[in-house]
Structures are given as C-alpha cells and as structure tokens.
Motif scaffolding. Structure first.
Motif, short mmCIF file in Angstrom:
data_model
loop_
_atom_site.label_atom_id
_atom_site.label_comp_id
_atom_site.label_asym_id
_atom_site.label_seq_id
_atom_site.Cartn_x
_atom_site.Cartn_y
_atom_site.Cartn_z
N GLY A 159 64.64 52.35 18.44
CA GLY A 159 64.96 51.39 19.49
C GLY A 159 64.32 51.72 20.82
N CYS A 160 63.19 52.39 20.81
CA CYS A 160 62.52 52.76 22.05
C CYS A 160 61.99 51.52 22.76
CB CYS A 160 61.39 53.75 21.78
SG CYS A 160 59.97 53.02 20.94
N ASP A 161 61.78 51.63 24.07
CA ASP A 161 61.23 50.50 24.82
C ASP A 161 59.86 50.82 25.41
OD1 ASP A 161 61.93 52.24 26.82
OD2 ASP A 161 63.35 50.90 27.81
N LEU A 162 59.29 51.98 25.04
CA LEU A 162 57.95 52.35 25.48
C LEU A 162 57.40 53.41 24.54
CD1 LEU A 162 55.67 52.21 27.69
CD2 LEU A 162 56.84 54.11 28.81
N VAL A 163 56.13 53.27 24.18
CA VAL A 163 55.45 54.26 23.34
C VAL A 163 54.33 54.91 24.15
CG1 VAL A 163 54.02 54.64 21.28
CG2 VAL A 163 55.97 53.06 21.18
N VAL A 164 54.25 56.23 24.11
CA VAL A 164 53.15 56.96 24.75
C VAL A 164 52.22 57.45 23.65
CG1 VAL A 164 52.54 59.02 26.07
CG2 VAL A 164 54.52 57.64 26.75
N LEU A 165 50.95 57.11 23.79
CA LEU A 165 50.00 57.33 22.69
C LEU A 165 48.68 57.86 23.22
CD1 LEU A 165 49.35 56.83 19.62
CD2 LEU A 165 48.54 54.57 20.32
N GLY A 166 48.20 58.94 22.65
CA GLY A 166 46.86 59.41 22.94
C GLY A 166 45.87 58.66 22.07
N ALA A 167 44.89 58.03 22.70
CA ALA A 167 43.98 57.15 21.97
C ALA A 167 42.64 57.82 21.76
CB ALA A 167 43.80 55.83 22.71
#
Length: 302
Positions: free
Chosen positions: A264-272
C-alpha cells in the motif's frame, strides 16, 4: 537539505494538473522555487544547424501556433501556485523537444517532475520522455501516473485556496534496493523524502543471486546508512520464481509492482539503469516495466 529548485513539465494533457499539484506539495514542504516548463516540440538543433529558413512565412505561422499552445498550457500556472502558498514561481516557454528541453533546465534543479506516458499514446509526449529527462539531465525525476487525481494531495477550495487534504505522496515509501550504484544514487536523492516519511519499506528481490553485493545480511548496510540520518525502515526480501532448466529468475519489475500493491505504498524509489538517448534502449527492463504499469508516483535516479 531539501529540494530547493523543482522543475515541472506542463502541457495540455489531462493529467498535467496532477503534476503541478505534486510540484506545489513538494515546494511547500521544502521551501522550493518552482519552474513550470512548456515546450513547443521544435528541436533546437534545427536552429543551431541552420536547417530551416527563418524567412519562411509558413514556418513562422507554424511556430506561432506551437508557441501559443505552450503559452496556453502555462496559463494560470503561476496564479494557481500562488493561491496554494507557493510564491517563488517561474514560467518558461522553450523552443525544443520535450525531453531534451526539459533535461537542459533540470540540469540546474534538484528535482524534475514529469508525467507517465498513457498506454494508448494520447499524451503529446513520447513514451521515452521520462527516460530521456532522466538520462540527459543528471537530475532525479519524479514520474506521476497518468491516472493520478489532480486533487489527490492538496485540497483546494472553490476560491482556489489550499486547505487540509489527503496526505502528500511519500508517507509510505517503497525503496527498490538491488545493491547497484543506481539504487544507491536513488536512495541518496530521495533522502529529503525519506526523512519525512511515516513508513519506509526496503524491497530486495532475488538478493540470493548476488551475495557479494548484498552482503551476509541483505539490507543491513542500507539500514545502517539510513539510521545515521535518523531514518528507520523495514525490509522485504522476495525471490522470483525460477524458470526453465537453467532456473532463470522471473520478472523483477512485476515482482516489485506486486509488492508495491501489497504494502500500500504511495511512492516508489527506484534506481534506473539506462543508456544515452541515442541508444535503441533507453532504460533497463525493470525500469520499463515499472514505468509502463505504475499506479503510484516513482522517484528515479540514474
């Protein structure tokens, strides 16, 4: 240290309003200056290489139409942010392609906000637009889903005044950690958001395939790093189904999206992971999967 300069792409797409409110949200949190950028779509290289006739009346008429469309997209941008309490605002209309033009402005910013490309191509921006801004700007990029509701984070009265609304995105953040330098850069760029979050989940998928990178206890070093910033996080270690005779791992992007839904997160942090804009493939498979199917904002760094 927060985000002090935020660049947001503004166009006539229906979900542009959600991007503007995201920029306002973050500007209010961090005391930031916001630059709204609308682009004509005419590459600057046409002018630099003298590939067009400046005296062509048809060209002048076409440029006028494109510039008017960009100005129309920005109409009301500054008054809206002022009404929300953001008073350090700037508007720019640029003669350039969306990705290249925004990337140049974002090189002097702390964060760029763009929209996810709709699957049917309704947006005027190409599908590779977020990827190009990311790979060419050197700036972290917040991608807002095309399904985002314009008033999802700030409630605005009929008079245009901000009032208490739903919590801003970033209350529960899912950090995708694969022990890469791109993931480390993403965590570093997300620290201002992580410091304000109520809950953080560190997601590690198929860590068993890279034991040297993840260490004896996957996530321990990241948790210690965050703890020194006064940030605590939980961990989720998942393994994709191994497929075929060679037991190849499954789709990490799909596993990450599934976990985002479960938590149920509201933001994803992703290394691209990505290449230059002149390569056939701008971003790696996991990033493409997430960008295509995301339903919550994604903060990417490269």
């Amino acid at each position: 240290m927060g985000y002090k300069t935020i660049v947001v792409h503004v166009d006539e797409a229906p979900h542009s309003a959600a991007r503007v409110l995201m920029a306002a949200d973050l500007a209010l949190q961090h005391g930031a200056h916001v630059i709204g950028v609308a682009l004509t779509g005419v590459s600057r290289f046409l002018y630099q290489n003298e590939m067009v006739d400046d005296e062509d009346p048809n060209l002048a008429l076409h440029l006028d139409v494109l510039r008017e469309r960009a100005r129309r997209a920005l109409a009301g941008f500054a008054p809206q942010l002022h009404a929300l309490g953001v008073h350090s605002v700037e508007e720019r209309v640029l003669d350039d392609e969306p990705g290249a033009g925004l990337a140049l402005v974002a090189r002097h910013a702390d964060l760029a906000i763009v929209g996810q490309a709709p699957p049917d191509g309704r947006s005027g921006s190409p599908a590779a637009f977020p990827a190009e801004v990311l790979t060419e700007s050197g700036c972290p990029v917040m991608v807002v889903p095309f399904t985002a509701r314009p008033r999802g984070s700030i409630s605005v009265t009929p008079a245009g005044v901000a009032s208490p609304g739903a919590p801003a995105p970033g209350r529960h953040i899912l950090v995708a950690w694969n022990a890469s330098k791109e993931a480390a850069r993403a965590v570093r760029e997300a620290l201002p958001l992580l410091a304000r979050a109520d809950k953080i989940t560190l997601a590690m998928i198929d860590a068993d395939l890279r034991p040297a990178a993840f260490g004896d206890t996957p996530g321990a070093d990241v948790l210690a790093w965050l703890a020194r910033h006064g940030i605590s996080a939980d961990t989720q270690v998942r393994q994709t189904a191994r497929q075929g005779l060679l037991k190849r791992p499954g789709d990490v992007g799909e596993a990450l999206l599934m976990l985002a839904g479960e938590t149920g997160c509201d933001l994803v942090v992703l290394g691209a992971y990505g290449h230059s804009r002149f390569r056939e493939t701008l971003l790696g498979g996991v990033t493409r999967t997430v960008l295509e199917a995301m339903t919550v904002p994604v903060l990417m760094a490269h």
